[in-house]
Design a protein around this motif. Structure first.
Motif, short mmCIF file in Angstrom:
data_model
loop_
_atom_site.label_atom_id
_atom_site.label_comp_id
_atom_site.label_asym_id
_atom_site.label_seq_id
_atom_site.Cartn_x
_atom_site.Cartn_y
_atom_site.Cartn_z
N GLU A 71 0.83 -1.20 0.00
CA GLU A 71 0.00 0.00 0.00
C GLU A 71 0.87 1.26 0.00
O GLU A 71 0.57 2.22 -0.70
N LYS A 72 1.93 1.26 0.76
CA LYS A 72 2.83 2.41 0.78
C LYS A 72 3.51 2.60 -0.56
O LYS A 72 3.71 3.72 -1.02
N GLU A 73 3.89 1.49 -1.21
CA GLU A 73 4.51 1.59 -2.54
C GLU A 73 3.51 2.17 -3.54
O GLU A 73 3.88 2.97 -4.40
N ARG A 74 2.26 1.79 -3.46
CA ARG A 74 1.23 2.35 -4.34
C ARG A 74 1.06 3.85 -4.11
O ARG A 74 0.90 4.61 -5.07
N GLU A 75 1.07 4.27 -2.85
CA GLU A 75 0.95 5.69 -2.55
C GLU A 75 2.13 6.49 -3.11
O GLU A 75 1.94 7.58 -3.61
N LEU A 76 3.34 5.92 -3.02
CA LEU A 76 4.50 6.61 -3.54
C LEU A 76 4.46 6.71 -5.07
O LEU A 76 4.95 7.69 -5.62
N ARG A 77 3.89 5.75 -5.74
CA ARG A 77 3.78 5.79 -7.19
C ARG A 77 2.77 6.84 -7.63
O ARG A 77 2.92 7.43 -8.70
#
Length: 79
Positions: A71-77
């Protein structure tokens, strides 16, 4: 306001301490199983049950941590 570094440090310390207490308590449970007056097959059964329970707890916590990381990786993208 509380500084981000302070919160991060306290969180990391609590994670380390909870891990240490978990390892110590599991070790004490195995020690108790070894010292009890139960028969050998019953001791093996108790140790196996404890091992399976610990494995399931680690599997669930790993799964939750993996989902949070995704989820954090998705937010950063998105940003």
């Amino acid at each position: 306001m509380v500084e981000v570094n302070t919160v991060s440090g306290i969180s990391q310390l609590s994670i380390w301490l909870s891990g240490a207490f978990a390892v110590i308590s599991i070790g004490l449970l195995y020690l108790y199983i070894a010292m009890t007056d139960a028969s050998a097959p019953q001791k093996v059964l108790w140790a196996a049950g404890l091992s399976i329970a610990v494995a399931f707890v680690f599997l669930i916590s790993w799964s939750i941590a993996r989902d949070v990381l995704r989820e954090k990786e998705r937010e950063l993208r998105r940003v």
